[in-house]
Motif scaffolding. Structure first.
Motif, PDB file in Angstrom:
ATOM      1  N   UNK A   1       0.802  -1.276   0.150  1.00  0.00           N
ATOM      2  CA  UNK A   1      -0.120  -0.147   0.061  1.00  0.00           C
ATOM      3  C   UNK A   1       0.960   1.177   0.178  1.00  0.00           C
ATOM      4  N   UNK A   2       0.923   2.183  -0.887  1.00  0.00           N
ATOM      5  CA  UNK A   2       1.480   3.462  -1.139  1.00  0.00           C
ATOM      6  C   UNK A   2       1.930   3.388  -2.465  1.00  0.00           C
ATOM      7  N   UNK A   3       2.742   4.725  -2.763  1.00  0.00           N
ATOM      8  CA  UNK A   3       3.100   4.978  -4.066  1.00  0.00           C
ATOM      9  C   UNK A   3       4.413   5.820  -3.969  1.00  0.00           C
ATOM     10  N   UNK A   4       5.046   6.072  -2.647  1.00  0.00           N
ATOM     11  CA  UNK A   4       6.081   6.557  -2.582  1.00  0.00           C
ATOM     12  C   UNK A   4       7.417   5.732  -2.772  1.00  0.00           C
ATOM     13  N   UNK A   5       8.665   6.262  -2.596  1.00  0.00           N
ATOM     14  CA  UNK A   5       9.900   5.491  -2.801  1.00  0.00           C
ATOM     15  C   UNK A   5       9.941   4.384  -1.982  1.00  0.00           C
ATOM     16  N   UNK A   6       9.532   4.199  -0.727  1.00  0.00           N
ATOM     17  CA  UNK A   6       9.644   3.084   0.111  1.00  0.00           C
ATOM     18  C   UNK A   6       8.518   2.013  -0.539  1.00  0.00           C
ATOM     19  N   UNK A   7       7.396   2.236  -0.873  1.00  0.00           N
ATOM     20  CA  UNK A   7       6.518   1.433  -1.378  1.00  0.00           C
ATOM     21  C   UNK A   7       7.153   0.644  -2.628  1.00  0.00           C
ATOM     22  N   UNK A   8       7.614   1.392  -3.454  1.00  0.00           N
ATOM     23  CA  UNK A   8       8.107   0.972  -4.871  1.00  0.00           C
ATOM     24  C   UNK A   8       9.368   0.258  -4.720  1.00  0.00           C
ATOM     25  N   UNK A   9      10.114   0.885  -3.775  1.00  0.00           N
ATOM     26  CA  UNK A   9      11.346  -0.137  -3.922  1.00  0.00           C
ATOM     27  C   UNK A   9      11.408  -1.303  -3.062  1.00  0.00           C
TER      28      UNK A   9
ATOM     29  N   UNK B   1      -5.163   7.884  -8.770  1.00  0.00           N
ATOM     30  CA  UNK B   1      -5.010   7.436 -10.326  1.00  0.00           C
ATOM     31  C   UNK B   1      -3.792   8.016 -10.658  1.00  0.00           C
ATOM     32  N   UNK B   2      -2.811   7.188 -11.522  1.00  0.00           N
ATOM     33  CA  UNK B   2      -1.503   7.634 -11.787  1.00  0.00           C
ATOM     34  C   UNK B   2      -0.551   8.127 -10.759  1.00  0.00           C
ATOM     35  N   UNK B   3      -0.814   7.642  -9.748  1.00  0.00           N
ATOM     36  CA  UNK B   3       0.258   7.848  -8.586  1.00  0.00           C
ATOM     37  C   UNK B   3       1.455   7.273  -8.631  1.00  0.00           C
ATOM     38  N   UNK B   4       1.761   6.102  -9.374  1.00  0.00           N
ATOM     39  CA  UNK B   4       2.859   5.787  -9.458  1.00  0.00           C
ATOM     40  C   UNK B   4       3.608   6.329 -10.605  1.00  0.00           C
ATOM     41  N   UNK B   5       4.853   6.904 -10.287  1.00  0.00           N
ATOM     42  CA  UNK B   5       5.657   7.503 -11.035  1.00  0.00           C
ATOM     43  C   UNK B   5       7.079   7.744 -10.663  1.00  0.00           C
ATOM     44  N   UNK B   6       8.113   8.104 -11.365  1.00  0.00           N
ATOM     45  CA  UNK B   6       9.535   8.140 -11.185  1.00  0.00           C
ATOM     46  C   UNK B   6       9.919   9.600 -11.614  1.00  0.00           C
TER      47      UNK B   6
ATOM     48  N   UNK C   1      16.189   5.660 -11.116  1.00  0.00           N
ATOM     49  CA  UNK C   1      16.967   4.496 -11.429  1.00  0.00           C
ATOM     50  C   UNK C   1      15.998   3.305 -11.181  1.00  0.00           C
ATOM     51  N   UNK C   2      14.937   3.432 -10.372  1.00  0.00           N
ATOM     52  CA  UNK C   2      14.104   2.436 -10.109  1.00  0.00           C
ATOM     53  C   UNK C   2      12.876   2.105 -11.135  1.00  0.00           C
ATOM     54  N   UNK C   3      12.815   2.959 -12.058  1.00  0.00           N
ATOM     55  CA  UNK C   3      11.914   2.722 -13.005  1.00  0.00           C
ATOM     56  C   UNK C   3      11.849   1.411 -13.837  1.00  0.00           C
ATOM     57  N   UNK C   4      13.152   1.161 -14.441  1.00  0.00           N
ATOM     58  CA  UNK C   4      13.444  -0.139 -15.174  1.00  0.00           C
ATOM     59  C   UNK C   4      13.315  -1.296 -14.345  1.00  0.00           C
ATOM     60  N   UNK C   5      13.655  -1.314 -13.261  1.00  0.00           N
ATOM     61  CA  UNK C   5      13.315  -2.430 -12.182  1.00  0.00           C
ATOM     62  C   UNK C   5      12.023  -2.847 -11.887  1.00  0.00           C
TER      63      UNK C   5
ATOM     64  N   UNK D   1       9.104  -1.680 -13.753  1.00  0.00           N
ATOM     65  CA  UNK D   1       8.258  -2.057 -14.856  1.00  0.00           C
ATOM     66  C   UNK D   1       8.248  -3.262 -15.275  1.00  0.00           C
ATOM     67  N   UNK D   2       6.983  -3.866 -15.590  1.00  0.00           N
ATOM     68  CA  UNK D   2       6.974  -5.081 -16.044  1.00  0.00           C
ATOM     69  C   UNK D   2       7.334  -6.338 -14.847  1.00  0.00           C
ATOM     70  N   UNK D   3       7.720  -5.875 -13.881  1.00  0.00           N
ATOM     71  CA  UNK D   3       7.877  -6.952 -12.840  1.00  0.00           C
ATOM     72  C   UNK D   3       6.767  -6.992 -11.526  1.00  0.00           C
ATOM     73  N   UNK D   4       6.314  -5.508 -11.276  1.00  0.00           N
ATOM     74  CA  UNK D   4       5.312  -5.283 -10.318  1.00  0.00           C
ATOM     75  C   UNK D   4       4.070  -4.756 -10.790  1.00  0.00           C
ATOM     76  N   UNK D   5       2.959  -5.323 -10.513  1.00  0.00           N
ATOM     77  CA  UNK D   5       1.520  -4.904 -10.933  1.00  0.00           C
ATOM     78  C   UNK D   5       0.998  -3.655 -10.080  1.00  0.00           C
ATOM     79  N   UNK D   6       0.179  -3.002 -10.669  1.00  0.00           N
ATOM     80  CA  UNK D   6      -0.232  -1.945  -9.971  1.00  0.00           C
ATOM     81  C   UNK D   6      -1.900  -1.579 -10.030  1.00  0.00           C
TER      82      UNK D   6
END
Length: 404
Positions: free
Chosen positions: A192-200, A219-224, A279-283, A285-290
């Protein structure tokens, strides 16, 4: 016949993370007796996931000291840890924690790794402290630099589903409760969340073999963010990137104090808020569903599995279940959570949405009681959430205390 002089009561710094160590270094450089209580860099060593990389650049990751020779680059050069030559270089959390411990060992060989149990007002002025070692002592002033400890924020809908609270081994946890994420291999996890901690955290679990989905309210919260070579060419530099707003918040935090309280709290919450590192975008995308644009309405636990009911457009609801839910929903300053502050101290504080209101020298409404780091963010803005904020906070705090 002369009389014995009364011993000078020291200033006590509670916390040995970046802000506590930096404040203590500035105080000691002014000849002020200081005692520092805490385990050095404990949050970075025990409450950040293994394999994590700092979002901040090398220039934004130095713990400020009043004398040269104690920066992150000095540590790297002396220990041979790694070469950090540009804003493209990334810092593993393990290296940063080691840097903080090196800083502490260099400047505070007398650091006391004990826990402060209580802080109350002393009858003759100042403060009376009790330590978990059994010692009692007095201080003429106290600096609270306890960082994120005890301030983890959990959405109330999740909290309602787990009466015993979040747990690393239970159905629901907070990101701060995890160090080793390898145990999630082969499991379904909702983050739960869309910040660096959640995404990493999501990426690290996915790379460890978990099936991970990020759930975000907007909506559209996940960004880099933008890579260094993609940032605006004609905007001024700041420790956080090139932007006039970031420059102002980094170098003119004094003015934030004069803004209305709602504006200050908005800045702390939104500026440098939910956004993944470039630098997290490539890791990711395609690996984590949203799943975004959906808010948690209810949560329950069925046969050990958490089940979330999410709202959507036009009143439509859907359910998601998993083996585990991790709330990477950040931290919120609340003096009520600082259980070591006695009632006589706590009731003397003036607060705004749970955070202490501070003067220009980081002193609270209780004379002699200071806050730095996250505890100062609601007064001085989002800069106080980041290590580079030590460069602003520590000299001003030390100047104020020296004048007492």
């Amino acid at each position: 016949m002369g009389t014995a002089s009364t011993p000078v009561r020291p200033v006590v710094v509670i916390g040995a993370g970046p802000f506590g160590l930096s404040a203590a270094a500035h105080l000691r450089a002014r000849g002020i007796p200081v005692r520092v209580f805490g385990s050095p860099m404990v949050s970075w060593r025990e409450h950040m996931p293994a394999g994590m990389l700092l979002k901040s650049t090398p220039v934004a990751s130095t713990i400020d000291a009043p004398q040269p020779g104690y920066g992150l680059l000095d540590f790297c050069a002396e220990t041979g840890t790694r070469r950090l030559e540009s804003e493209w270089d990334l810092i593993p959390v393990e290296d940063f924690a080691a840097y903080g411990q090196w800083f502490a060992a260099k400047l505070f060989p007398d650091l006391e790794q004990v826990r402060v149990v209580s802080v109350d007002r002393a009858p003759g002025g100042g403060f009376a402290l009790k330590l978990d070692s059994g010692e009692s002592c007095e201080a003429r002033a106290v600096v609270v630099a306890t960082g994120l400890s005890g301030l983890a924020r959990l959405p109330r809908e999740l909290a309602a589903a787990i009466p015993d609270g979040p747990s690393a081994t239970g159905p629901v946890s907070h990101a701060a409760q995890h160090r080793d994420l390898s145990g999630f291999a082969g499991r379904e996890v909702l983050v739960i969340g869309a910040g660096q901690s959640a995404l990493e955290n999501a990426v690290l679990m996915a790379e460890a073999g978990a099936n991970v989905r990020v759930v975000a309210r907007r909506a559209g919260a996940v960004g880099f963010g933008d890579a260094p070579d993609r940032q605006p060419r004609f905007s001024p530099n700041s420790p956080f990137g090139k932007a006039w707003s970031l420059y102002a918040l980094s170098y003119h935090a004094t003015h934030v104090r004069h803004l209305p309280a709602p504006a200050r709290h908005y800045l702390v919450r939104r500026v440098l808020g939910p956004l993944g590192a470039w630098w997290l975008r490539e890791r990711f995308t395609g690996r984590v569903a949203v799943t975004d644009g959906r808010r948690i309405v209810r949560a329950r636990v069925e046969r050990g599995r958490p089940v979330l009911t999410l709202s959507g457009g036009a009143g439509v609801e859907r359910e998601l279940s998993a083996d585990h839910v991790m709330a990477a929903t950040g931290y919120r300053m609340d003096v009520a959570a600082l259980d070591f502050l006695g009632d006589g101290v706590r009731t003397g504080l003036v607060t705004s949405r749970g955070a202490p209101v501070l003067d220009a020298g980081f002193q609270s409404a209780v004379p002699g009681l200071y806050f730095t780091g996250l505890g100062a963010a609601s007064s001085f803005g989002p800069l106080m959430r980041f290590v580079c904020g030590t460069r602003y906070a520590s000299p001003r705090l030390a100047t104020s205390l020296a004048a007492r």
